[in-house]
Write a protein that holds these residues in place. Structure first.
Motif, mmCIF file in Angstrom:
data_model
loop_
_atom_site.group_PDB
_atom_site.id
_atom_site.type_symbol
_atom_site.label_atom_id
_atom_site.label_comp_id
_atom_site.label_asym_id
_atom_site.label_seq_id
_atom_site.Cartn_x
_atom_site.Cartn_y
_atom_site.Cartn_z
ATOM 1 N N ALA A 106 0.814 -1.217 0.000
ATOM 2 C CA ALA A 106 0.000 0.000 0.000
ATOM 3 C C ALA A 106 0.846 1.264 0.000
ATOM 4 O O ALA A 106 0.576 2.210 -0.748
ATOM 5 N N ARG A 107 1.878 1.318 0.842
ATOM 6 C CA ARG A 107 2.698 2.524 0.917
ATOM 7 C C ARG A 107 3.439 2.766 -0.405
ATOM 8 O O ARG A 107 3.495 3.902 -0.889
ATOM 9 N N GLY A 108 3.970 1.716 -0.987
ATOM 10 C CA GLY A 108 4.644 1.858 -2.262
ATOM 11 C C GLY A 108 3.713 2.320 -3.365
ATOM 12 O O GLY A 108 4.094 3.141 -4.213
ATOM 13 N N LEU A 109 2.485 1.813 -3.368
ATOM 14 C CA LEU A 109 1.501 2.236 -4.362
ATOM 15 C C LEU A 109 1.137 3.708 -4.198
ATOM 16 O O LEU A 109 1.075 4.455 -5.171
ATOM 17 N N ALA A 110 0.897 4.131 -2.954
ATOM 18 C CA ALA A 110 0.563 5.530 -2.710
ATOM 19 C C ALA A 110 1.713 6.439 -3.117
ATOM 20 O O ALA A 110 1.507 7.501 -3.738
ATOM 21 N N ASP A 111 2.938 6.044 -2.793
ATOM 22 C CA ASP A 111 4.103 6.861 -3.163
ATOM 23 C C ASP A 111 4.262 6.940 -4.678
ATOM 24 O O ASP A 111 4.764 7.942 -5.209
ATOM 25 N N ALA A 112 3.831 5.891 -5.391
ATOM 26 C CA ALA A 112 3.944 5.882 -6.851
ATOM 27 C C ALA A 112 2.860 6.717 -7.522
ATOM 28 O O ALA A 112 2.981 7.039 -8.716
ATOM 29 N N GLY A 113 1.777 7.057 -6.772
ATOM 30 C CA GLY A 113 0.722 7.903 -7.331
ATOM 31 C C GLY A 113 -0.664 7.315 -7.305
ATOM 32 O O GLY A 113 -1.607 7.930 -7.830
ATOM 33 N N SER A 114 -0.843 6.145 -6.691
ATOM 34 C CA SER A 114 -2.163 5.515 -6.619
ATOM 35 C C SER A 114 -2.886 5.923 -5.346
ATOM 36 O O SER A 114 -2.397 5.655 -4.242
ATOM 37 N N PRO A 115 -4.058 6.564 -5.448
ATOM 38 C CA PRO A 115 -4.848 6.832 -4.243
ATOM 39 C C PRO A 115 -5.306 5.521 -3.600
ATOM 40 O O PRO A 115 -5.718 4.594 -4.303
ATOM 41 N N ILE A 116 -5.235 5.451 -2.279
ATOM 42 C CA ILE A 116 -5.618 4.241 -1.546
ATOM 43 C C ILE A 116 -6.992 4.441 -0.920
ATOM 44 O O ILE A 116 -7.270 5.459 -0.290
ATOM 45 N N CYS A 117 -7.877 3.449 -1.113
ATOM 46 C CA CYS A 117 -9.164 3.441 -0.426
ATOM 47 C C CYS A 117 -9.316 2.088 0.262
ATOM 48 O O CYS A 117 -8.411 1.248 0.224
ATOM 49 N N LEU A 118 -10.469 1.873 0.906
ATOM 50 C CA LEU A 118 -10.646 0.721 1.786
ATOM 51 C C LEU A 118 -11.958 -0.008 1.507
ATOM 52 O O LEU A 118 -12.954 0.618 1.125
ATOM 53 N N GLY A 119 -11.948 -1.323 1.737
ATOM 54 C CA GLY A 119 -13.175 -2.092 1.612
ATOM 55 C C GLY A 119 -13.232 -3.213 2.625
ATOM 56 O O GLY A 119 -12.197 -3.711 3.082
ATOM 57 N N SER A 120 -14.435 -3.632 2.974
ATOM 58 C CA SER A 120 -14.589 -4.754 3.901
ATOM 59 C C SER A 120 -14.803 -6.073 3.170
ATOM 60 O O SER A 120 -14.860 -7.132 3.805
ATOM 61 N N ASP A 121 -14.965 -6.049 1.842
ATOM 62 C CA ASP A 121 -14.922 -7.219 0.969
ATOM 63 C C ASP A 121 -15.859 -8.319 1.437
ATOM 64 O O ASP A 121 -17.066 -8.231 1.272
ATOM 65 N N GLN A 122 -15.346 -9.373 2.065
ATOM 66 C CA GLN A 122 -16.183 -10.515 2.468
ATOM 67 C C GLN A 122 -16.803 -10.315 3.849
ATOM 68 O O GLN A 122 -17.513 -11.185 4.329
ATOM 69 N N HIS A 123 -16.535 -9.184 4.500
ATOM 70 C CA HIS A 123 -17.191 -8.819 5.763
ATOM 71 C C HIS A 123 -16.873 -9.769 6.906
ATOM 72 O O HIS A 123 -17.741 -10.119 7.709
ATOM 73 N N ALA A 124 -15.606 -10.193 6.982
ATOM 74 C CA ALA A 124 -15.172 -10.902 8.192
ATOM 75 C C ALA A 124 -15.471 -10.040 9.402
ATOM 76 O O ALA A 124 -15.847 -10.541 10.466
ATOM 77 N N VAL A 125 -15.296 -8.730 9.247
ATOM 78 C CA VAL A 125 -15.881 -7.714 10.115
ATOM 79 C C VAL A 125 -16.310 -6.564 9.217
ATOM 80 O O VAL A 125 -15.804 -6.419 8.105
ATOM 81 N N VAL A 126 -17.251 -5.765 9.679
ATOM 82 C CA VAL A 126 -17.609 -4.525 8.985
ATOM 83 C C VAL A 126 -17.154 -3.387 9.881
ATOM 84 O O VAL A 126 -17.843 -3.010 10.834
#
Length: 456
Positions: free
Chosen positions: A305-325
């Motif tokens: 994630a940190r490398g992607l953000a430093d390269a220029g990719s905005p980071i967002c978040l998801g709960s996907d399969q909802h192991a927790v929400v």
């Protein structure tokens, strides 16, 4: 409508005594350091913009606890997921998704990106309305009081060079052209008064599920409609190897070749990337959605994630399969997992992680006018208690850190979505008993209803 926040995160820091005024569904004014006017609604604690859950599979919520009872891998987990997928119909899906989206609202989520590939009847025949399952999800979001981007997913093969089989037959449209024609019909409904809470985007399930020659058509549909495009990317090493064997390139490079990367695209997971992949995603400003609780639960790995953000990719978040929400858990996991990987602390600030949970997620879902506390933005407010056993003692100077590194979804007290109160004092105002709704809807689509477990 007026609210007076004890503290509010305004994007560049925390302010005290903030008067928030709305004109219908939008914020009309933000004024820090003012006394509360008479009759205003008080918001004790820290008020944030609404949270955006950028990656959700609503029906996976039925797997919680059940899949944790077994060992295995992503691939063995997937077989259990298929069993639930095969039991759903539009009615049971609406009931389950309403309960899941209500759980999200209780956790401070004002908008969800639903990565939707469960399109047709068991066996693959379409419903009378070919979009009946998507319509059920859109209705469920309205029932639960949140906004939705329905990311209608193209899913054509059961692996590179392999046909769909079994429950996967429900996912397929045959060709990307057939997929586009079906989604066109759904997209045309966007903008109607009863659909103001909903937008339609596109998704490529993965390079495993959409052949090379069909990828470009899905990307072209998204560009033509200026719609978000999401894709599962490099979630598994096996996916990378299969792509290399079939096409001689990584999944990221294949998507770049197809014109599927860019500022309107969000790559989900992006766990197993090489340096060239990170550079491609960053230079195209492709967003990346991290889903740490799912990636932990399925033993998938820790993404860069940190490398992607430093390269220029905005980071967002998801709960996907909802192991927790719980997007607070997802946010801090981005930092804490990086600490485990590097054995060093302090890769992300609380402000960066709050942006990932709010503005970045909304942008990636096609709601750029949401996720910020400022005039003109949607009046989405989430108030987090600062006096719970988890957050007490933080003080205003560290309120943002308390929210990210200590709070949980249980600390959300009030939620306003588009100027409408949806959660008050921790109680959902539209779905009367969310735990009961979850229990009923999950029992309807699983082989081992909760009441049977309780008897044992």
């Amino acid at each position: 409508m007026q609210w007076h926040a004890q503290f509010a995160w305004l994007g560049d820091g925390v302010a005290a005594d903030v008067l928030i005024e709305s004109d219908g569904e939008r914020i009309a004014g933000i004024t820090p350091r003012v006394p509360a006017p008479a009759g205003v609604r008080h918001l004790p604690g820290l008020t944030l913009p609404g949270l955006a859950n950028a990656h959700s599979h609503a029906f996976h919520r039925a797997l919680r606890s059940r899949v944790q009872a077994h060992s295995g891998t992503f691939w063995t987990w997937r077989e259990q997921m298929y069993q639930v997928a095969d039991r759903l119909d539009p009615g049971s899906y609406r009931a389950l998704a309403t309960a899941v989206f209500a759980e999200m609202a209780l956790a401070g989520i004002s908008c969800v990106g639903e990565f939707h590939y469960l399109h047709h009847r068991p066996g693959g025949a379409p419903y009378g309305d070919p979009n009946a399952m998507g319509e059920a999800l859109i209705a469920a979001a309205s029932d639960a009081g949140i906004r939705i981007t329905l990311l209608d997913t193209c899913y054509l093969t059961g692996g590179i060079g392999r046909p769909l089989a079994g429950p996967q037959l429900r996912f397929g449209d045959g060709t990307a052209g057939n997929w586009a024609r079906r989604v066109d019909s759904l997209h045309e409904q966007t903008g109607k008064a009863e659909r103001r809470h909903a937008r339609v985007g596109a998704a490529i399930h993965s390079v495993r599920a959409v052949p090379r020659e069909q990828l470009r058509a899905v990307a072209a549909w998204a560009r033509e409609h200026r719609a978000p495009l999401h894709v599962h990317l490099s979630e598994q090493p096996a996916e990378n190897q299969d792509c290399l064997d079939a096409y001689g390139m990584t999944p990221t490079r294949l998507l770049a070749e197809a014109g599927a990367l860019g500022a309107l695209t969000t790559a989900v997971h992006a766990t197993h990337l090489c340096e060239d992949d990170i550079g491609l995603l960053g230079t195209t400003m492709t967003g990346v959605c991290m889903c740490p609780t799912t990636e932990r639960d399925l033993a998938d790995g820790i993404g860069p994630a940190r490398g992607l953000a430093d390269a220029g990719s905005p980071i967002c978040l998801g709960s996907d399969q909802h192991a927790v929400v719980d997007l607070f858990e997802e946010a801090r996991a981005v930092e804490l997992d990086e600490r485990l990987r590097t054995r060093a602390r302090g890769h992300w600030t609380a402000g960066e992680l709050l942006a990932a949970a709010t503005s970045n997620g909304h942008y990636g879902l096609g709601w750029p006018e949401a996720g910020r506390l400022e005039p003109g933005a949607y009046a989405d407010l989430v108030t987090v208690a600062l006096d719970s056993v988890r957050t007490a003692g933080a003080g205003p100077d560290h309120a943002a850190e308390a929210a990210v590194f200590a709070a949980t979804a249980a600390d959300v007290r009030h939620v306003v979505v588009s100027g409408r109160q949806v959660v008050q004092d921790g109680r959902h105002l539209l779905v009367e008993d969310v735990p009961a709704a979850l229990a009923r809807s999950i029992a309807a689509v699983t082989a081992d209803p909760p009441r049977e477990i309780l008897r044992r």
